[in-house]
Design a protein around this motif. Structure first.
Motif, PDB file in Angstrom:
ATOM      1  N   ALA A 100       0.836  -1.211   0.000  1.00 23.41           N
ATOM      2  CA  ALA A 100       0.000   0.000   0.000  1.00 23.41           C
ATOM      3  C   ALA A 100       0.868   1.257   0.000  1.00 23.41           C
ATOM      4  CB  ALA A 100      -0.921  -0.004   1.211  1.00 23.41           C
ATOM      5  N   LEU A 101       1.945   1.243   0.783  1.00 24.05           N
ATOM      6  CA  LEU A 101       2.853   2.399   0.814  1.00 24.05           C
ATOM      7  C   LEU A 101       3.535   2.592  -0.533  1.00 24.05           C
ATOM      8  CD1 LEU A 101       4.509   1.933   4.333  1.00 24.05           C
ATOM      9  CD2 LEU A 101       2.727   3.565   3.690  1.00 24.05           C
ATOM     10  N   LEU A 102       3.926   1.494  -1.174  1.00 23.92           N
ATOM     11  CA  LEU A 102       4.563   1.594  -2.491  1.00 23.92           C
ATOM     12  C   LEU A 102       3.581   2.115  -3.530  1.00 23.92           C
ATOM     13  CD1 LEU A 102       6.624  -1.750  -2.526  1.00 23.92           C
ATOM     14  CD2 LEU A 102       7.510   0.576  -2.253  1.00 23.92           C
ATOM     15  N   LEU A 103       2.348   1.584  -3.513  1.00 25.81           N
ATOM     16  CA  LEU A 103       1.338   2.042  -4.473  1.00 25.81           C
ATOM     17  C   LEU A 103       0.969   3.501  -4.239  1.00 25.81           C
ATOM     18  CD1 LEU A 103      -1.070  -1.048  -4.642  1.00 25.81           C
ATOM     19  CD2 LEU A 103       0.442  -0.218  -6.440  1.00 25.81           C
ATOM     20  N   ASN A 104       1.047   3.939  -3.008  1.00 28.40           N
ATOM     21  CA  ASN A 104       0.733   5.332  -2.687  1.00 28.40           C
ATOM     22  C   ASN A 104       1.736   6.297  -3.311  1.00 28.40           C
ATOM     23  OD1 ASN A 104      -0.936   7.236  -1.151  1.00 28.40           O
ATOM     24  ND2 ASN A 104       0.916   7.599   0.047  1.00 28.40           N
ATOM     25  N   GLU A 105       2.949   5.802  -3.589  1.00 29.50           N
ATOM     26  CA  GLU A 105       3.988   6.630  -4.190  1.00 29.50           C
ATOM     27  C   GLU A 105       3.942   6.607  -5.711  1.00 29.50           C
ATOM     28  OE1 GLU A 105       5.943   8.628  -2.454  1.00 29.50           O
ATOM     29  OE2 GLU A 105       4.942   7.951  -0.629  1.00 29.50           O
ATOM     30  N   VAL A 106       3.150   5.697  -6.290  1.00 25.20           N
ATOM     31  CA  VAL A 106       3.054   5.592  -7.749  1.00 25.20           C
ATOM     32  C   VAL A 106       2.179   6.723  -8.283  1.00 25.20           C
ATOM     33  CG1 VAL A 106       2.273   4.162  -9.678  1.00 25.20           C
ATOM     34  CG2 VAL A 106       3.400   3.093  -7.717  1.00 25.20           C
ATOM     35  N   ARG A 107       2.694   7.465  -9.239  1.00 24.98           N
ATOM     36  CA  ARG A 107       1.955   8.595  -9.796  1.00 24.98           C
ATOM     37  C   ARG A 107       1.229   8.238 -11.094  1.00 24.98           C
ATOM     38  NH1 ARG A 107       2.076   9.554  -5.503  1.00 24.98           N
ATOM     39  NH2 ARG A 107       3.262  11.124  -4.332  1.00 24.98           N
ATOM     40  N   ASN A 108       1.636   7.154 -11.740  1.00 23.93           N
ATOM     41  CA  ASN A 108       0.974   6.709 -12.959  1.00 23.93           C
ATOM     42  C   ASN A 108      -0.302   5.958 -12.581  1.00 23.93           C
ATOM     43  OD1 ASN A 108       0.212   5.088 -15.272  1.00 23.93           O
ATOM     44  ND2 ASN A 108       2.215   5.579 -16.154  1.00 23.93           N
ATOM     45  N   SER A 109      -1.458   6.535 -12.855  1.00 24.19           N
ATOM     46  CA  SER A 109      -2.728   5.952 -12.415  1.00 24.19           C
ATOM     47  C   SER A 109      -3.009   4.604 -13.076  1.00 24.19           C
ATOM     48  CB  SER A 109      -3.894   6.913 -12.699  1.00 24.19           C
ATOM     49  OG  SER A 109      -3.965   7.202 -14.081  1.00 24.19           O
ATOM     50  N   VAL A 115      -1.562  -2.820 -11.068  1.00 21.45           N
ATOM     51  CA  VAL A 115      -0.935  -3.572  -9.970  1.00 21.45           C
ATOM     52  C   VAL A 115      -1.979  -3.962  -8.929  1.00 21.45           C
ATOM     53  CG1 VAL A 115       0.736  -3.448  -8.083  1.00 21.45           C
ATOM     54  CG2 VAL A 115       1.330  -2.522 -10.322  1.00 21.45           C
ATOM     55  N   GLN A 116      -2.886  -3.052  -8.608  1.00 23.36           N
ATOM     56  CA  GLN A 116      -3.945  -3.362  -7.652  1.00 23.36           C
ATOM     57  C   GLN A 116      -4.797  -4.529  -8.138  1.00 23.36           C
ATOM     58  OE1 GLN A 116      -5.175   1.095  -6.922  1.00 23.36           O
ATOM     59  NE2 GLN A 116      -6.211  -0.186  -5.414  1.00 23.36           N
ATOM     60  N   THR A 117      -5.201  -4.478  -9.381  1.00 27.30           N
ATOM     61  CA  THR A 117      -6.066  -5.523  -9.942  1.00 27.30           C
ATOM     62  C   THR A 117      -5.364  -6.875  -9.941  1.00 27.30           C
ATOM     63  OG1 THR A 117      -7.149  -3.900 -11.357  1.00 27.30           O
ATOM     64  CG2 THR A 117      -7.438  -6.212 -11.934  1.00 27.30           C
ATOM     65  N   VAL A 118      -4.122  -6.896 -10.410  1.00 26.06           N
ATOM     66  CA  VAL A 118      -3.365  -8.151 -10.488  1.00 26.06           C
ATOM     67  C   VAL A 118      -3.109  -8.712  -9.095  1.00 26.06           C
ATOM     68  CG1 VAL A 118      -1.142  -9.167 -11.133  1.00 26.06           C
ATOM     69  CG2 VAL A 118      -2.298  -7.604 -12.699  1.00 26.06           C
ATOM     70  N   SER A 119      -2.859  -7.842  -8.133  1.00 23.40           N
ATOM     71  CA  SER A 119      -2.498  -8.313  -6.791  1.00 23.40           C
ATOM     72  C   SER A 119      -3.692  -8.852  -6.011  1.00 23.40           C
ATOM     73  CB  SER A 119      -1.823  -7.184  -5.992  1.00 23.40           C
ATOM     74  OG  SER A 119      -2.713  -6.102  -5.803  1.00 23.40           O
ATOM     75  N   TYR A 120      -4.897  -8.307  -6.224  1.00 27.82           N
ATOM     76  CA  TYR A 120      -6.022  -8.823  -5.438  1.00 27.82           C
ATOM     77  C   TYR A 120      -6.852  -9.887  -6.147  1.00 27.82           C
ATOM     78  CZ  TYR A 120      -9.528  -5.508  -7.418  1.00 27.82           C
ATOM     79  OH  TYR A 120     -10.384  -4.797  -8.227  1.00 27.82           O
ATOM     80  N   LEU A 121      -6.548 -10.188  -7.404  1.00 23.65           N
ATOM     81  CA  LEU A 121      -7.276 -11.251  -8.103  1.00 23.65           C
ATOM     82  C   LEU A 121      -7.100 -12.628  -7.447  1.00 23.65           C
ATOM     83  CD1 LEU A 121      -6.996 -10.478 -11.931  1.00 23.65           C
ATOM     84  CD2 LEU A 121      -9.060 -10.587 -10.534  1.00 23.65           C
ATOM     85  N   PRO A 122      -5.900 -12.991  -6.970  1.00 22.57           N
ATOM     86  CA  PRO A 122      -5.744 -14.325  -6.341  1.00 22.57           C
ATOM     87  C   PRO A 122      -6.660 -14.569  -5.150  1.00 22.57           C
ATOM     88  CG  PRO A 122      -3.600 -13.405  -6.846  1.00 22.57           C
ATOM     89  CD  PRO A 122      -4.594 -12.319  -7.100  1.00 22.57           C
ATOM     90  N   HIS A 123      -7.135 -13.472  -4.509  1.00 15.87           N
ATOM     91  CA  HIS A 123      -8.030 -13.626  -3.356  1.00 15.87           C
ATOM     92  C   HIS A 123      -9.318 -14.346  -3.733  1.00 15.87           C
ATOM     93  CE1 HIS A 123      -9.990 -12.543   0.445  1.00 15.87           C
ATOM     94  NE2 HIS A 123     -11.039 -12.202  -0.274  1.00 15.87           N
ATOM     95  N   PHE A 124      -9.725 -14.216  -5.000  1.00 18.51           N
ATOM     96  CA  PHE A 124     -10.981 -14.801  -5.453  1.00 18.51           C
ATOM     97  C   PHE A 124     -10.810 -16.203  -6.031  1.00 18.51           C
ATOM     98  CE2 PHE A 124     -11.334 -10.186  -5.731  1.00 18.51           C
ATOM     99  CZ  PHE A 124     -12.475  -9.961  -4.977  1.00 18.51           C
TER     100      PHE A 124
END
Length: 306
Positions: A100-109, A115-124
């Motif tokens: 979350a801290l790393l993603l908070n520093e990313v400026r490219n939306s 990255v968010q989508t790819v990282s939380y897909l395994p949860h399902f």
């Protein structure tokens, strides 16, 4: 004649009726599947007979608890359960915070959303599928990991029958599976941090690291403490499915935990009272853990669940 308090209650009920209607399925779920079955713990103190039923079965007091404490498997399965939960807490808890801290520093939306989508897909993904993926990747003959080991000149390893690798496999796969989902909570907490604090820090000459240390982390500290308290309470509640799917009798020395033991003695052997007593004991220990963690957090940081 109705009192002002009762009138206010009725007025609030009418005002929020649609919200309460949306909440109703959740309430019914917990009442039916969480609270109603609590009555069943009484069989932990009885010699439960399927034909006599719960009420007619003979009372035996703490017989099943004593039997569990005296069992040769007691310390082994308690140790395995605690270590698996402890490693999961130590290595799994900080992972979503860091992401979350790393993603908070990313400026490219676009990159951030990707990255968010790819990282939380395994949860399902179902635990059955996850276990299958792990088994294929770690296959000694065709697995990707062993092929890479062979490529760099190292000996192939049969991970699934090596008990020393079980905890590493379980914890690392659990982090991969739930990393992105946990990150959502911290990203939501980060969105509540006042942007003016960052502007003031930049004017004062604070770099990114100092902004993270003095603004970002304190801003999400309440969320971190709440999640930590809940995770401590779940240290002994290791998921049954993945352990059951990944473990084999060869690795039971490290993989046999409370939930798999309860499954064997409760369902496979039909010792329902014994299994209930074990589960009740672990529930009490988890309750003590969460009370202790909540009390310590309230005294140290001022943040707590209640």
């Amino acid at each position: 004649m109705s009192t002002p308090r009762s009138t206010s209650w009725v007025r609030n009920l009418k005002r929020d009726k649609y919200l309460l209607l949306l909440f109703l399925p959740c309430l019914l779920y917990y009442l039916i599947f969480k609270y109603a079955p609590i009555f069943g713990i009484v069989i932990a103190f009885k010699d439960y007979n399927l034909y006599r039923g719960i009420l007619e079965s003979k009372w035996v007091g703490f017989k099943w608890f004593e039997l569990f404490f005296q069992s040769p498997d007691f310390f082994s399965i308690l140790k395995n359960t605690f270590l698996l939960g402890f490693y999961k807490l130590i290595f799994g808890f900080p992972a979503p915070i860091i992401l979350a801290l790393l993603l908070n520093e990313v400026r490219n939306s676009f990159l951030k959303r990707f990255v968010q989508t790819v990282s939380y897909l395994p949860h399902f993904i179902s635990n059955v599928i996850v276990a299958g993926i792990i088994t294929m990747f770690l296959s000694p003959r065709i697995g990707l990991v062993n092929n890479l080991l062979d490529l760099i000149g190292l000996e192939r390893i049969n991970f699934m029958v090596e008990s020393s690798w079980f905890r590493t496999i379980y914890v690392s796969s659990d982090i991969w599976q739930h990393l992105g989902w946990g990150t959502i909570i911290y990203l939501a907490a980060l969105s509540a941090v006042d942007p003016q604090q960052y502007e003031a820090a930049r004017i004062d000459g604070a770099n990114r690291w100092k902004q993270t240390l003095h603004i970002t982390l304190p801003g999400i500290a309440p969320a971190i403490m709440v999640i930590l308290i809940l995770d401590i309470g779940r240290v002994l509640e290791i998921g049954f499915e993945k352990v059951f799917l990944l473990a084999t009798p060869v690795v039971y020395s490290k993989a046999d935990i409370i939930s798999t033991y309860v499954y064997r003695v409760g369902l496979s052997e039909g010792r329902f009272s014994y299994a209930t007593a074990i589960d009740l004991f672990m529930g009490i220990i988890s309750f003590i853990f969460i009370l202790s963690a909540n009390g310590i957090s309230r005294r140290v940081s001022g943040n707590s669940l209640w």
